[in-house]
Design an enzyme around this catalytic site. Structure first.
Site, PDB file in Angstrom:
ATOM      1  N   LYS A   1      74.647  38.371   0.839  1.00 43.13           N
ATOM      2  CA  LYS A   1      74.608  39.705   0.246  1.00 43.13           C
ATOM      3  C   LYS A   1      74.259  39.531  -1.226  1.00 43.13           C
ATOM      4  O   LYS A   1      74.762  38.608  -1.886  1.00 43.13           O
ATOM      5  CB  LYS A   1      76.005  40.340   0.394  1.00 43.13           C
TER       6      LYS A   1
ATOM      7  N   ARG B   1      78.636  16.596  -9.892  1.00 44.11           N
ATOM      8  CA  ARG B   1      78.198  15.720 -10.996  1.00 44.11           C
ATOM      9  C   ARG B   1      78.646  16.350 -12.310  1.00 44.11           C
ATOM     10  O   ARG B   1      79.218  17.435 -12.319  1.00 44.11           O
ATOM     11  CB  ARG B   1      76.675  15.622 -10.990  1.00 44.11           C
TER      12      ARG B   1
ATOM     13  N   GLU C   1      78.374  27.655  -5.029  1.00 47.56           N
ATOM     14  CA  GLU C   1      78.089  26.266  -4.654  1.00 47.56           C
ATOM     15  C   GLU C   1      78.917  25.332  -5.526  1.00 47.56           C
ATOM     16  O   GLU C   1      79.505  25.749  -6.516  1.00 47.56           O
ATOM     17  CB  GLU C   1      76.596  25.939  -4.810  1.00 47.56           C
TER      18      GLU C   1
ATOM     19  N   HIS D   1      77.566  34.816 -13.456  1.00 45.78           N
ATOM     20  CA  HIS D   1      77.743  33.443 -12.971  1.00 45.78           C
ATOM     21  C   HIS D   1      78.881  32.826 -13.788  1.00 45.78           C
ATOM     22  O   HIS D   1      78.768  32.616 -14.989  1.00 45.78           O
ATOM     23  CB  HIS D   1      76.440  32.657 -13.168  1.00 45.78           C
TER      24      HIS D   1
ATOM     25  N   LYS E   1      74.036  23.789   1.343  1.00 40.30           N
ATOM     26  CA  LYS E   1      74.760  25.029   1.054  1.00 40.30           C
ATOM     27  C   LYS E   1      75.406  25.641   2.293  1.00 40.30           C
ATOM     28  O   LYS E   1      76.480  26.230   2.202  1.00 40.30           O
ATOM     29  CB  LYS E   1      73.835  26.031   0.366  1.00 40.30           C
TER      30      LYS E   1
HETATM   31  P1  ADP Z   1      70.540  26.962  -7.289  1.00 35.18           P
HETATM   32  O1  ADP Z   1      71.391  25.929  -6.593  1.00 35.18           O
HETATM   33  O2  ADP Z   1      69.121  26.953  -6.831  1.00 35.18           O
HETATM   34  O3  ADP Z   1      70.691  26.952  -8.784  1.00 35.18           O
HETATM   35  P2  ADP Z   1      72.532  29.069  -6.920  1.00 35.18           P
HETATM   36  O4  ADP Z   1      73.073  29.377  -5.584  1.00 35.18           O
HETATM   37  O5  ADP Z   1      73.407  28.248  -7.835  1.00 35.18           O
HETATM   38  O6  ADP Z   1      71.092  28.377  -6.768  1.00 35.18           O
HETATM   39  O7  ADP Z   1      72.134  30.414  -7.668  1.00 35.18           O
HETATM   40  C1  ADP Z   1      71.477  30.423  -8.919  1.00 35.18           C
HETATM   41  C2  ADP Z   1      71.569  31.803  -9.556  1.00 35.18           C
HETATM   42  O8  ADP Z   1      70.960  32.800  -8.707  1.00 35.18           O
HETATM   43  C3  ADP Z   1      72.984  32.305  -9.763  1.00 35.18           C
HETATM   44  O9  ADP Z   1      73.551  31.814 -10.952  1.00 35.18           O
HETATM   45  C4  ADP Z   1      72.755  33.810  -9.800  1.00 35.18           C
HETATM   46  O10 ADP Z   1      72.232  34.214 -11.042  1.00 35.18           O
HETATM   47  C5  ADP Z   1      71.674  34.021  -8.761  1.00 35.18           C
HETATM   48  N1  ADP Z   1      72.279  34.305  -7.423  1.00 35.18           N
HETATM   49  C6  ADP Z   1      72.463  33.411  -6.423  1.00 35.18           C
HETATM   50  N2  ADP Z   1      73.030  33.994  -5.347  1.00 35.18           N
HETATM   51  C7  ADP Z   1      73.214  35.289  -5.660  1.00 35.18           C
HETATM   52  C8  ADP Z   1      73.761  36.435  -4.968  1.00 35.18           C
HETATM   53  N3  ADP Z   1      74.220  36.342  -3.717  1.00 35.18           N
HETATM   54  N4  ADP Z   1      73.793  37.626  -5.620  1.00 35.18           N
HETATM   55  C9  ADP Z   1      73.325  37.736  -6.892  1.00 35.18           C
HETATM   56  N5  ADP Z   1      72.798  36.715  -7.587  1.00 35.18           N
HETATM   57  C10 ADP Z   1      72.737  35.503  -7.002  1.00 35.18           C
END
Ligand code: ADP
Length: 502
Positions: free
Chosen positions: A201, A292, A288, A208, A116
């Site tokens: 932040k 896939r 991210e 999402h 990441k």
């Molecule tokens: P992973 O790869 O572990 O699934 P992600 O970065 O895709 O992690 O984040 C998963 C979920 O966590 C997001 O869909 C969101 O709901 C929450 N999330 C992640 N980062 C943030 C952020 N900066 N602020 C608010 N929610 C977040």
């Protein structure tokens, strides 16, 4: 040209890939572990090969074993599905070295986007907006306190190697910083063998929203619009829909351009997903990239009218994209729910075991991607996803009604599933209005608690009794009074499977 594909996966996604193979006239080979001898994906394939004991690190995750089977069965290509080896750059590399086509992006793209922190740096370089935060691993706690206070609370501490919601901590108060950073680090070390964490932040009222991209090996890249995945439990998706109810045409066009720029920045070539976190004012930030096929890909297939696995195979074959950005449109509305073998009324406890009965929903606008059948024993070793139910309708309201109807008709007996919980989500007022964020589940417990269990059980018994009675009548009519009037269960089971094979 690819003539035979080894599907290095199991369950619903293996079957989904094999269906497209059959339509394209490509042979498919399955792999299976000891626990998967009777799994439906083994029967779906043209050939199947045993690869070891039940734990995935002795079977589905062992690169040498997968490669050996691919060579033995003379597969030209490997489709990794999602999970397992799908985002393993070493595996993609190894396939290339062995002269086997990996149906996915290059190991460079997987590596860059898989970490990441590296992904954030590359996106910043490509001009894609990222969540405000740090772009280097946190060195020590003291440094973390200073950085977090500069960024401003609340923040998310996230594992650079993260995935599946692991290694992530929300920090709201200053006195939570030390414990939060340490917990994220140790969880990351345990889960990924890498304790690098960084800070983002925390976006208030987060949504999402992700964009599907397709890119070929000739530099062409398009997006296939968005998927709204804000219905989450413990940061994991539960319900997905497209179009997003909060999207505007202007923001969609902008985000789509950034998604394409993100994919191009790593010379992406295959199907991929760019995830964004979006606030209520539609400010959006790169979260991210998943390099896939996503679990939720069918809703895009339905609304845009493409077969994403077919596109992946064509790209792997070196073909140019046949789709043009200007020609793509979103038609109607699609919703997917993930059905897990878990008990929603008992803290989502896993519920593996024998499936005594299953009636799958059918009818207009319903797609069901599953793999369990009557008499199947769901093993405890793998992801508890048993199926995905996807509905389509011309409008969002009609799609919700259709999903409710399909969930009502869906009967699984013998194991607990999340079906009743998913049905309750469809009735949450903020979901109905399309005004929800990633907190929808935790904020709506009063709507999501179990209700009328007794009535539901009675309904289940009535519908199963009616179904069994119906089958008995058909069998009795077929045998037409012959001596062997009692139909063999084995025969019936075989017929059901053969029907599924088509
Ligand atoms: P992973 O790869 O572990 O699934 P992600 O970065 O895709 O992690 O984040 C998963 C979920 O966590 C997001 O869909 C969101 O709901 C929450 N999330 C992640 N980062 C943030 C952020 N900066 N602020 C608010 N929610 C977040």
């Amino acid at each position: 040209m690819i003539k035979k594909i080894l599907v290095a996966n199991r369950g619903e996604i293996a079957i989904r890939v094999m269906r497209t193979c059959r339509e394209m006239g490509i042979e498919s080979a399955a792999v299976f572990s000891e626990a998967d001898r009777s799994s439906m994906h083994v029967r779906f394939a043209d050939e199947a090969y045993f690869i070891g004991e039940a734990p995935s690190n002795e079977s589905y995750l062992v690169i040498d074993k997968i490669i050996a089977v691919a060579k033995r069965c003379k597969a030209d290509a490997i489709h990794p599905g999602y999970g397992f080896l799908s985002e393993n750059a070493d595996f993609a590399d190894r396939c290339e070295k062995e002269g086997i086509i990996f149906i996915g992006p290059s190991s460079f793209a997987i590596n860059t986007m898989g970490d990441k922190i590296t992904a954030r740096k590359n996106m910043l370089k490509a001009g894609v907006p990222v969540v405000p935060g740090t772009s280097e691993p946190i060195k020590d706690i003291k440094e973390a306190v200073g950085l977090i206070m500069d960024i401003g609370l609340p923040v998310m501490v996230k594992a650079s190697a993260g995935g599946g919601g692991k290694g992530m901590r929300l920090i709201k108060e200053e006195n939570e910083i030390i414990a939060g950073v340490s917990a994220a680090k140790s969880e990351a070390k345990a889960a990924f063998g890498n304790d690098a964490v960084y800070i983002e932040k925390y976006i208030n009222s987060p949504h999402h929203i992700e964009f599907q991209v397709l890119a070929d090996k000739h530099g062409n890249c398009i997006h296939l619009f968005e998927r709204e995945c804000s219905v989450q439990r413990r940061h994991q998706k539960v319900v997905e829909e497209t179009p997003s109810p909060i999207m505007t045409p202007e923001v969609r066009a902008e985000m789509g351009k950034y998604a394409v720029a993100a994919a191009k920045a790593v010379n992406y070539a295959s199907a991929g997903t760019i995830e964004f976190i979006v606030d209520d004012d539609l400010n959006y930030y790169f979260l991210e990239m998943n390099t896939r096929l996503q679990v939720e890909h069918p809703i895009t297939e339905r609304v845009v009218g493409v077969d994403l696995v077919k596109e992946q195979i064509n790209i792997a074959n070196g073909k140019k994209l046949s789709l043009k950005q200007d020609e793509l449109t979103q038609n109607g509305h699609a919703i997917e729910v993930r059905i897990y073998a878990e008990d929603p009324d008992n803290n989502f406890m896993p519920s593996p075991g024998l499936v005594k009965h299953i009636t799958e929903p059918l009818g207009l606008g319903v797609r069901h991607d599953g793999y369990i059948y009557e008499g199947y024993n769901i093993p405890m070793y793998y992801d508890p996803l048993v199926s995905k139910l996807i509905v389509w309708a011309p409008t969002r309201n009609e799609a919700i009604s259709r999903m409710k109807r399909a969930l009502f008709a869906y009967k699984i007996v013998g194991i607990k599933t999340t079906i009743p919980f998913l049905s309750r989500i469809m009735d949450v007022p903020s979901f109905r209005k399309g005004k929800y964020n990633t907190h929808i589940i935790q904020d709506n417990q009063k709507y999501l608690e179990p209700k009328n269990t007794a009535t539901q059980k009675i309904k289940d018994v009535v519908s199963i009794t009616a179904f069994v009675d119906y089958i008995n009548k058909i069998e009795a009519a077929k045998t037409n009074g012959k001596a062997n009037a009692v139909a063999s269960k084995w025969k019936m089971c075989g017929r059901t499977r053969n029907m599924n094979r088509l």
